[in-house]
Scaffold this active site. Structure first.
Site, short mmCIF file in Angstrom:
data_model
loop_
_atom_site.label_atom_id
_atom_site.label_comp_id
_atom_site.label_asym_id
_atom_site.label_seq_id
_atom_site.Cartn_x
_atom_site.Cartn_y
_atom_site.Cartn_z
N ARG A 153 24.49 29.85 28.91
CA ARG A 153 23.16 29.55 28.24
C ARG A 153 22.97 29.32 27.16
NH1 ARG A 153 18.00 31.23 30.39
NH2 ARG A 153 18.48 31.48 32.51
N LYS A 193 34.59 34.06 45.16
CA LYS A 193 34.11 35.03 45.55
C LYS A 193 32.96 36.19 44.66
CE LYS A 193 36.31 39.19 46.73
NZ LYS A 193 36.57 40.21 45.14
N HIS A 204 41.72 35.01 44.91
CA HIS A 204 42.98 34.96 43.56
C HIS A 204 44.49 35.35 44.61
CE1 HIS A 204 42.05 39.10 42.66
NE2 HIS A 204 43.36 39.08 42.41
N LYS A 216 49.33 34.58 44.65
CA LYS A 216 49.97 34.86 43.63
C LYS A 216 51.73 34.25 44.21
CE LYS A 216 47.51 39.38 43.04
NZ LYS A 216 47.85 40.24 41.89
N GLU A 270 44.67 50.27 44.61
CA GLU A 270 44.83 50.40 42.69
C GLU A 270 44.28 51.86 42.59
OE1 GLU A 270 41.96 47.01 41.81
OE2 GLU A 270 41.81 47.16 43.45
N ASP A 279 34.50 43.81 49.25
CA ASP A 279 35.31 43.45 47.40
C ASP A 279 37.17 42.96 47.68
OD1 ASP A 279 35.42 43.08 44.85
OD2 ASP A 279 36.67 45.47 44.94
N HIS A 304 41.15 39.60 51.09
CA HIS A 304 42.25 39.91 50.31
C HIS A 304 43.18 39.91 51.31
CE1 HIS A 304 40.58 38.78 46.28
NE2 HIS A 304 40.82 40.13 46.03
N LYS A 336 39.98 52.40 45.47
CA LYS A 336 40.51 52.52 44.50
C LYS A 336 41.10 54.00 44.17
CE LYS A 336 38.06 48.81 42.91
NZ LYS A 336 38.85 47.53 42.15
C1 BG6 Z 1 39.68 41.86 42.66
C2 BG6 Z 1 38.51 42.38 43.46
O1 BG6 Z 1 38.72 40.56 43.56
O2 BG6 Z 1 40.76 42.24 43.40
C3 BG6 Z 1 38.93 44.03 42.25
O3 BG6 Z 1 36.74 42.45 43.27
C4 BG6 Z 1 40.04 44.32 42.26
O4 BG6 Z 1 37.68 44.81 42.49
C5 BG6 Z 1 41.26 42.91 42.55
O5 BG6 Z 1 40.35 45.12 41.83
C6 BG6 Z 1 42.35 43.68 42.89
O6 BG6 Z 1 42.72 42.08 42.03
P1 BG6 Z 1 44.78 42.82 41.68
O7 BG6 Z 1 45.29 40.98 41.18
O8 BG6 Z 1 44.91 43.36 40.47
O9 BG6 Z 1 45.40 43.75 42.60
#
Ligand code: BG6
Length: 521
Positions: A47, A171, A201, A205, A239, A259, A264, A364
């Protein structure tokens, strides 16, 4: 001819964090390695008013902050910067898209004109179909408007050449089953399913891709992966970070289930549990993943609390540093009930896995950053030997340790097999040992970033590593009742101090199956 021949890349949301952190570094590497050729325009769209030069300066600054000086290739940057352009657009205003189209065409002609002048013998661009990759790195609420705008401007090709336009979406794809279905419907109004690339994503990996290779490229492991030999499987995505930056604003409306688990973790579950595909191709692989999701069930009967646990971190120490409580994090509601941890016991009701519990957890502010799949096998039927665990000369008698196969996704990517061996000496004593394959020891090259692989796959038109709409819907179908139950409950999430492995209630899920969570090293 390169994979990227006659391709253009348009990034909507070019001023955002994802573009700076992931997309630009990935595209820079792809250009550096010549997977993406120098005649591919990369047009940032957002924008704000900005010139090409300003955009290039911003990209340079962000690349420099991510790539160590001694690995930063100036010559490549000069080349790459010539591929970068910026166009201003209010995504929600359909009348601005015609100008965007003209602008993009002018850039395409300019860049190709230049490269054709230096590449004698290359067929004229006009004679070749033009491929466009549109990356929607924006909030999902703008996806539909962007697609409508592209349609209005005539940028969406007709059916016959549909694959010449590929749209990548990030996402969250909805926040529950209904909203995910609505989003799918909105995109389907103008796009065909094979034009939509939904990024998870995790699938990009290297170690996640290796799950299928490991299972179906070796003959010795696959025959063991079923209810006859496996006691249970644990999948962990842990994490240590919390709500860095302003992440709390998004996360507080999402939570760990939406999330990470819904996407994942369930994707990892599909890859470890699916049957072999008849061909190693997108449709066949996704069909097999889909069958896993269709067979997914709660791991216990009765209320959701019997098989799904949610937790929220309180203040604590992570890696010996003090960490705030979740409710004290920036942009998090002080009375938030959002879960920062979720653990589940689930079952896959099919011939292969009937009766085998799968334990899933993510959170987390756990003690470590680690993602792994641990397959625990059944114990030998007779306990003929004494098992000891020794440190130097000091040995303790312990229970027989079952074999475990650990697929370590990240970090220190590895595959380990735990088995029992005779401890040297005059007695028949068994000691558990581990046979380890570590990526770092075997492959000198660094593992490519997930986004590099995924972007290249979109350019190549390979959708194997992307989530299909039916997979997405099946995943939401499974988790939505849990979200509903939590929303309707007056109870708060179980608390756990930052830096610990989650609430004790999660151990109960395991204990009921006479199992225990691993403490990944
Ligand atoms: C993302 C989440 O999709 O994946 C994040 O929104 C998370 O909260 C992340 O931290 C983890 O991905 P990676 O590749 O760091 O394990």
């Amino acid at each position: 001819m390169s994979d990227s021949f006659n391709t253009s890349i348009l990034i909507f949301g070019a001023s955002g964090d994802l573009t700076a952190r992931k997309l630009m570094p990935a595209l820079f590497h792809l250009c550096q390695q010549k997977y993406v050729s120098a005649d591919v325009p990369i047009v940032g769209i957002a924008r704000k008013e900005k010139t090409d030069e300003q955009f290039r300066a911003e990209v340079l600054e962000s690349l420099r902050s991510r790539i160590p000086n001694d690995r930063f290739d100036e010559a490549r940057w000069l080349q790459f910067s010539k591929q970068l352009f910026y166009r201003q657009l209010d995504i929600s205003n359909p009348s601005e898209y015609v100008a965007l189209k003209e602008s993009v065409e002018a850039i395409e002609n300019e860049l190709r004109g230049n490269s054709e002048a230096t590449a004698a013998g290359t067929p004229l661009a006009e004679e070749q179909p033009r491929h466009r990759v549109v990356y929607l790195a924006t909030t999902p609420s703008l996806f539909a408007a962007a697609v409508e705008g592209l349609h209005e401007a005539g940028m969406i090709p007709d059916r016959a050449s549909a694959s010449n336009l590929r749209v990548v979406v990030e996402k969250p794809f909805g926040h529950d089953l209904i909203s995910a279905q609505e989003l799918t419907e909105q995109l389907a109004r103008r796009l065909r399913e094979n034009q939509i690339y939904r990024i998870d994503h995790y699938l990009g990996k290297e170690t996640v891709q290796n799950i299928l290779l490991f299972r179906f490229g070796n003959a010795i492991f696959e025959p063991l992966l079923n209810r006859n030999h496996v006691d249970h499987i644990q999948i962990t995505v842990a994490e240590s970070q919390g709500m860095e930056g302003s992440r709390g604003g998004y996360y507080d409306t999402s939570g760990a289930l939406r999330d990470v688990l819904q996407n994942h973790v369930l994707q990892l579950l599909c890859l470890i549990a699916m049957d072999p595909p008849s061909l190693f191709q997108a449709r066949e692989i996704r069909d097999e993943k889909m069958k896993v999701l269709q067979a997914l069930r709660p791991g216990a009967s009765g209320s959701v609390g019997n098989w799904a646990i949610r937790g929220q971190y309180t203040a604590g120490l992570v890696n010996r540093l003090p960490a705030l409580a979740y409710r004290e994090e920036e942009r998090v509601q002080p009375n938030s009930n959002t879960e920062t941890y979720v653990a589940m016991r689930v079952a896959i009701d099919n011939w292969r896995w009937a009766g085998v519990p799968f334990f899933l957890r993510t959170g987390k502010r756990l003690p470590k950053q680690v993602s792994e799949i641990a397959i625990q096998f059944k114990k030998p039927p007779l306990n003929l030997f004494t098992t000891v665990e020794c440190e130097g000369d000091l040995c303790d008698l312990v229970d027989t340790r079952p074999n475990q196969l650990i697929l370590r996704i990240q970090p220190q990517e590895a595959i380990s097999l735990r088995f029992s061996t005779k401890r040297p000496g005059m007695q028949y004593q068994v000691q558990p040992v581990s046979m380890d394959f570590e990526y770092e020891d075997h492959f000198q090259a660094h593992l490519p970033e997930a986004y590099e692989r995924l972007l290249l796959d979109v350019i190549r038109g390979d959708s194997t590593l992307f989530t299909r709409s039916d997979e997405l819907e099946a995943a939401w179908k499974f988790v939505t009742p849990v979200l509903d139950a939590w929303r309707n409950s007056s109870a708060s999430p179980d608390l756990y101090p930052a830096g610990t492995w989650g609430p004790s209630a999660a151990d109960r899920l395991m204990a009921e199956c006479r199992a225990a969570w691993r403490s990944p090293r």
